[in-house]
Structure formats: structure tokens, C-alpha cells
Design a protein around this motif. Structure first.
Motif, mmCIF file in Angstrom:
data_model
loop_
_atom_site.group_PDB
_atom_site.id
_atom_site.type_symbol
_atom_site.label_atom_id
_atom_site.label_comp_id
_atom_site.label_asym_id
_atom_site.label_seq_id
_atom_site.Cartn_x
_atom_site.Cartn_y
_atom_site.Cartn_z
ATOM 1 N N LYS A 167 0.768 -1.281 -0.037
ATOM 2 C CA LYS A 167 -0.090 0.103 0.105
ATOM 3 C C LYS A 167 0.867 1.045 -0.185
ATOM 4 O O LYS A 167 0.613 2.311 -0.581
ATOM 5 C CB LYS A 167 -0.912 -0.065 1.178
ATOM 6 N N GLN A 168 2.098 1.200 0.703
ATOM 7 C CA GLN A 168 2.786 2.338 0.917
ATOM 8 C C GLN A 168 4.120 2.063 1.126
ATOM 9 O O GLN A 168 4.520 1.032 1.698
ATOM 10 C CB GLN A 168 2.447 3.564 1.909
ATOM 11 N N ALA A 169 5.234 2.799 0.569
ATOM 12 C CA ALA A 169 6.541 2.495 0.637
ATOM 13 C C ALA A 169 7.087 2.364 2.041
ATOM 14 O O ALA A 169 6.596 3.262 2.972
ATOM 15 C CB ALA A 169 7.503 3.278 -0.114
ATOM 16 N N PRO A 170 7.656 1.491 2.760
ATOM 17 C CA PRO A 170 8.172 1.480 4.117
ATOM 18 C C PRO A 170 9.414 2.519 4.291
ATOM 19 O O PRO A 170 9.957 2.740 3.345
ATOM 20 C CB PRO A 170 8.684 -0.155 4.451
ATOM 21 N N ASN A 171 9.758 2.687 5.403
ATOM 22 C CA ASN A 171 10.934 3.409 5.616
ATOM 23 C C ASN A 171 12.076 2.430 5.498
ATOM 24 O O ASN A 171 12.429 1.387 6.231
ATOM 25 C CB ASN A 171 11.016 4.027 7.259
ATOM 26 N N LEU A 172 12.947 2.586 4.646
ATOM 27 C CA LEU A 172 14.184 1.609 4.113
ATOM 28 C C LEU A 172 15.527 2.004 4.913
ATOM 29 O O LEU A 172 16.363 1.323 4.660
ATOM 30 C CB LEU A 172 14.242 1.685 2.889
ATOM 31 N N ASN A 173 15.499 3.105 5.757
ATOM 32 C CA ASN A 173 16.631 3.352 6.534
ATOM 33 C C ASN A 173 17.203 2.753 7.348
ATOM 34 O O ASN A 173 18.613 2.485 7.498
ATOM 35 C CB ASN A 173 16.306 4.861 7.303
ATOM 36 N N GLN A 174 16.267 1.714 7.866
ATOM 37 C CA GLN A 174 17.096 0.599 8.644
ATOM 38 C C GLN A 174 16.981 -0.832 8.387
ATOM 39 O O GLN A 174 17.077 -1.603 9.057
ATOM 40 C CB GLN A 174 16.315 0.866 10.331
#
Length: 346
Positions: A323-330
Motif C-alpha cells: 500500500k505504501q513504501a516503508p521506511n528503508l533507512n534501517q
């Protein structure tokens, strides 16, 4: 994304190693031996893996007691279905699992706190879209019945191919089936095309007149495969995550030095002959230590995991798979690869 549950990994694969130094849960099987032989009293790490040439080496680690040699207590669990292993990690039933990048992104987007700590390989042809006689172009898939495991790696590959031809899933009759069942349905003539990964490609190609339409070779860097662990495991037992990474490279060393034995173990786990397994060699590129280090670095093409993750995440949203892009920083943690590399230099 993930549904690759697993052709040519090993001739080129071993050559590369010499030069350098892939609902109702299906049954899962513990392949561990007597845990009393493990040189640690800690609770076993619940580690899932499934059918894919880049993940069969973990069976070698188990049988050759390389986990024990690296002082880590592991309960290695085999999953007949790749998606079931993904779901088990999401549900907290596993501490670690073998997964593709796109499937891991999907899990993180669904709220699971997962971290990639190692690149096992990159799919360079072992994920395939196989078609019946009479289908010669991607455009020919329009209106046809195409089976793949929904939301997994070969569904992802199918959508990549459709997009390249200006089509979407709405242009085909998509049949969501578990990978093994999809291959069987294709051979039985129930569908016109199928998305599968090795070793299921062998079964699918047994249909008379069938052929590969396109594969992961046509989308370089789109399907990297990884060791994925929970953040809880990293926080509570970082030394054991390090030991898992160390075990992987010890396994590659064993494979380089004992090729015949390695083939035998992996072919048996895959349920194919050694000759059939060797046919998978070119379709999976096993990553060396140096290639792992490079992959975790920032970059502006698909050889960089961070760049690849951003591109794949966008595609998954556009395709409606998340549905939406996740936070990929971690999502990436290269400390364990770097620590292993530093140890090799000391």
C-alpha cells in the motif's frame, strides 16, 4: 515478492568461488541434529530456509556442523513453501529466514521489523517465466492464464516483464498458486504460462514444447537474496548474528574445497540429481565477501542494495503489491559483514 520458493548456479558459481576465494502453512522440517552437541547453551536460533540454489548451502552448514564450529546454536527449519517461511518470520515463529529483497520490503511494509545482514546471491536466470508452445512474446500473454505465487518473487518478476511490454496484471488471467502447485498446473496444461524459480523450473520445462519467455537475467540486480533476521535478534544476540554470517563464509570455503560433496548435499536437499543441480549454476551468482561489502554501499544503480530497495519499493507500490513504501533507512545492517572482513585482514 517472495514467492520464489526457490537455472545454472554452480559451474559458473563454483568458478566464481575459485576466483573470488533465490494461508495454510506447508510442513516445515527441523534439520538440526542433537542440540547437545552445540558448543553453546543458549536458546537455538529458529532459522528458516527453502528451495533456492542460493540457499541450499545452509544445508551444507548443517550437515558439516559449521554452525557448531562457529559457536552458534541453530535449529535449521526447512520449509516446503517459501511464502510459509516468510509468514513464519513475520509471525515471530522464526528469528532468521532466507528471503529476497522485494519480499523483505513487503514484510517491512506490513509492519514486520526485519533486517538484511548478508547477501547470499543475485538471481541471474533461475527465476523464470515459462510459457507453452505458441507464446513467443510478452505481448502474447495478453488474455492468457498465468500462474505464480501471489506476492512473491516470481509474481514480482512477472509484473516487471509485463510493464516492460506496456502491460499490467489486468491484461492477463492471473492464477495465484503456490510455486510447486503452479509448476504442476502448467505441466498439466491448466495454465498457459507460469512464474517459477529453480528447482521448480525443471518441472515446468518438462511440458512438451514449453520454453523460457524471460527470466531474472533480463532484469539484472532486481532479485538479490539474503539472510534476514529480526531486529530483536540483533539487539539481544548480536554475537550470534555475527556467527551466522561467519558460518556462511565458512560454508563457501567448504564448497570451494569439497565441490563433489557440496553438490551431493545440495542436490539431495533440492530433490534433483547432481547433473540437474549443476544446470542451475549460471542462474545464480553467489556473492563473495567483497561483493557483499560493495552491495551495502550507497550507489546509483541496481548493484547498490539501497538504490535497488528504493526502486523496488516504488514498483511494489505502483503494482499494488504494497500500500505504501516503508521506511528503508534501517532495513540494512552491514556491521557483521564488515566485522568478518576486518577479521580476515587481521
Amino acid at each position: 515478492m517472495k514467492l520464489r520458493i526457490l537455472p545454472s548456479l554452480l559451474a559458473l558459481f563454483f568458478i566464481s568461488l575459485l576466483v573470488a576465494v533465490s494461508c495454510t502453512p506447508s510442513p516445515q522440517t527441523s534439520t538440526s541434529g542433537n542440540s547437545a552437541a552445540t558448543p553453546t547453551n543458549t536458546k537455538p536460533i529458529q532459522f528458516g530456509f527453502s528451495a533456492w540454489p542460493g540457499w541450499f548451502p545452509w544445508q551444507i552448514a548443517q550437515e558439516q556442523k559449521l554452525f557448531e564450529a562457529n559457536q552458534v546454536n541453530v535449529d535449521l527449519k526447512w520449509f516446503d513453501g517459501y511464502l510459509d517461511s516468510i509468514n513464519a518470520l513475520r509471525a515471530g515463529q522464526l528469528d532468521a529466514n532466507t528471503q529476497t529483497l522485494n519480499d523483505t520490503i513487503s514484510s517491512v511494509a506490513a509492519g514486520s521489523d526485519q533486517v538484511i545482514v548478508l547477501v547470499n546471491d543475485n538471481s541471474t536466470g533461475n527465476d523464470k517465466i515459462i510459457v507453452r508452445e505458441g507464446i513467443n512474446t510478452i505481448a502474447d500473454l495478453k488474455g492468457k492464464k498465468v500462474a505464480a505465487e501471489e506476492g512473491t518473487v516470481d509474481h514480482f518478476l512477472l509484473l516487471l516483464g509485463l510493464k516492460k511490454a506496456g502491460l499490467t496484471q489486468a491484461d492477463i488471467q492471473f492464477q495465484p498458486l503456490e510455486t510447486g502447485a503452479a509448476a504442476a498446473a502448467f505441466v498439466a496444461g491448466q495454465v498457459d504460462a507460469v512464474g517459477v524459480f529453480a528447482p521448480f523450473t525443471t518441472k515446468a520445462l518438462s511440458r512438451p514444447g514449453s520454453k523460457e519467455l524471460f527470466s531474472s537475467k533480463d532484469f539484472p540486480g532486481a532479485i538479490p537474496d539474503h539472510l534476514v533476521v529480526t531486529r530483536q535478534l540483533i539487539n539481544q544476540r548480536p554475537q550470534d548474528v555475527q556467527a551466522l554470517v561467519n558460518t556462511w563464509f565458512a560454508t563457501l570455503d567448504f564448497m570451494r574445497e569439497n565441490q563433489a560433496k557440496a553438490y551431493e548435499i545440495m542436490a539431495k536437499r533440492a530433490g534433483v540429481s547432481v547433473a540437474e543441480y549443476q544446470a542451475y549454476d549460471a542462474g545464480t551468482k553467489i556473492f563473495t565477501l567483497e561483493e557483499n561489502l560493495q552491495a551495502f554501499n550507497p550507489g546509483n544503480n541496481m548493484t547498490s542494495l539501497r538504490y535497488a530497495a528504493e526502486e523496488i519499493s516504488k514498483f511494489l507500490v505502483e503494482s499494488g503489491l504494497i500500500k505504501q513504501a516503508p521506511n528503508l533507512n534501517q532495513i540494512f545492517d552491514d556491521r557483521f559483514i564488515k566485522a568478518y572482513a576486518a577479521k580476515q585482514k587481521s
